[in-house]
Design a protein around this motif. Structure first.
Motif, short mmCIF file in Angstrom:
data_model
loop_
_atom_site.label_atom_id
_atom_site.label_comp_id
_atom_site.label_asym_id
_atom_site.label_seq_id
_atom_site.Cartn_x
_atom_site.Cartn_y
_atom_site.Cartn_z
N TRP A 1 -6.32 4.52 -0.56
CA TRP A 1 -6.54 5.42 0.78
C TRP A 1 -5.88 4.76 2.08
N ALA A 2 -5.93 3.55 2.06
CA ALA A 2 -5.25 2.82 3.15
C ALA A 2 -3.74 2.49 2.65
N GLU A 3 -3.39 2.57 1.32
CA GLU A 3 -2.20 1.92 0.97
C GLU A 3 -1.08 2.93 1.01
N VAL A 4 -1.49 4.52 0.58
CA VAL A 4 -0.28 5.25 0.39
C VAL A 4 0.67 5.19 1.53
N ARG A 5 1.70 5.30 1.34
CA ARG A 5 2.96 5.29 2.17
C ARG A 5 3.50 6.51 2.56
N GLY A 6 3.90 6.50 3.75
CA GLY A 6 4.65 7.71 4.32
C GLY A 6 6.26 7.59 3.84
N ALA A 7 7.00 8.64 4.46
CA ALA A 7 8.11 8.72 4.18
C ALA A 7 8.82 7.29 4.81
N ASP A 8 8.44 7.02 5.78
CA ASP A 8 9.16 5.78 6.41
C ASP A 8 8.71 4.61 5.54
N GLY A 9 7.82 4.56 4.58
CA GLY A 9 7.88 3.32 3.70
C GLY A 9 6.69 2.54 4.38
N ARG A 10 6.06 2.91 5.27
CA ARG A 10 4.88 2.16 5.98
C ARG A 10 3.70 2.97 5.56
N PRO A 11 2.44 2.41 5.62
CA PRO A 11 1.09 2.99 5.30
C PRO A 11 1.19 4.09 6.03
N ALA A 12 0.82 5.25 5.49
CA ALA A 12 0.58 6.69 6.16
C ALA A 12 -0.36 6.59 7.43
N LEU A 13 -1.55 5.76 7.03
CA LEU A 13 -2.64 5.77 7.87
C LEU A 13 -2.31 4.89 9.42
N GLU A 14 -1.32 4.35 9.27
CA GLU A 14 -0.58 3.81 10.67
C GLU A 14 -0.11 4.60 11.47
N ALA A 15 0.32 6.07 11.09
CA ALA A 15 1.29 6.98 11.83
C ALA A 15 0.39 7.77 12.56
#
Length: 262
Positions: free
Chosen positions: A68-82
């Motif tokens: 859940w906390a590791e899936v990354r977004g299009a920018d390569g960062r963890p999606a949760l941080e966006a």
């Protein structure tokens, strides 16, 4: 208006979220459960629909798996941080509005690590959670549904499983009453038998040796038995006493004389 919003992250236990939403919809009705892929009609603006559903719901289930906390977004960062990550926005909106938020930890997911949460989701780590394991899917889904039915009265009022249990209990109660009534009638018939004489056993609630409408002295015990028959006319045969008489049987005969003195 949905009562329960099922929140999940694509790439982390979508299958578990689907199972949960499907079971809750079966139990409480499709209109009571919001699941984005099923609840948003074609052509609708999903950002508006998502925000509206969160604002109107009574509870949000945050389905959280090991990634859940590791899936990354299009920018390569963890999606949760966006900040615009929809999974994050839905939970944040629910927390801000005071909606009941229940984390559902799936599989090997452990307690939520506060260090991986953005500041606006720190409260999520303090929420009491429930578990869901595919190996115990049926019992875990039942427990989750029972929890929601108990916490949300409107949801409990439409609980199909609770109605089924009540109907089953009522049916068993009626069947038991019918059986008990039948047994009572049978016992009543047994004890209302009419016996017009003789010595024997009476079936039903009464049992033992009985003598009905005796026409003379009767001894039913094990001691000596006395019979005093009366004869008219010429009785020259042998008289017998039938049955198992363990005592001595005494016979006393009286002969009535005819008019001619014989």
């Amino acid at each position: 208006m949905p009562d329960v919003f099922v929140n999940y992250r694509t790439g982390d236990e979508e299958s578990a979220a689907t199972m949960i939403a499907r079971e809750l919809a079966r139990r409480f009705g499709d209109e009571r459960i919001f699941f984005a892929s099923n609840s948003i009609e074609p052509g609708r603006r999903f950002p508006v629909e998502l925000v509206r559903a969160v604002e109107e719901c009574e509870a949000l289930l945050a389905v959280i798996g090991p990634r859940w906390a590791e899936v990354r977004g299009a920018d390569g960062r963890p999606a949760l941080e966006a900040e615009q990550d929809w999974t994050r926005r839905e939970i944040r909106t629910a927390l801000d509005l005071g909606v009941l938020v229940i984390p559902v930890l799936v599989g090997k997911a452990t307690r939520i690590d506060r260090t991986v949460l953005p500041d606006d989701l720190l409260e999520l780590a303090d929420c009491q959670y429930r578990r869901f394991d595919h190996r115990n899917a049926e019992s875990d889904l039942t427990a989750l549904g029972d929890t929601l039915a108990r916490l949300l009265p409107d949801l409990g009022a439409v609980d199909r499983d609770a109605r089924a249990v009540r109907k089953q209990a009522e049916a068993k109660s009626r069947a038991k009453l019918a059986r008990d009534t039948g047994h009572t009638r049978m016992r009543t018939r047994d004890t209302e038998q009419h016996v017009r004489g003789g010595i024997g056993n009476l079936n039903g609630d009464l049992s033992g040796t009985f003598v009905n409408e005796p026409q003379g002295p009767v001894n039913t015990g094990r001691g000596h038995q006395y019979n005093a028959p009366h004869f008219e006319g010429d009785n020259t045969g042998i008289q017998f006493t039938a049955g198992d008489n363990s005592g001595t049987v005494h016979q006393r005969f009286e002969r009535r004389h005819s008019d001619d003195g014989r």
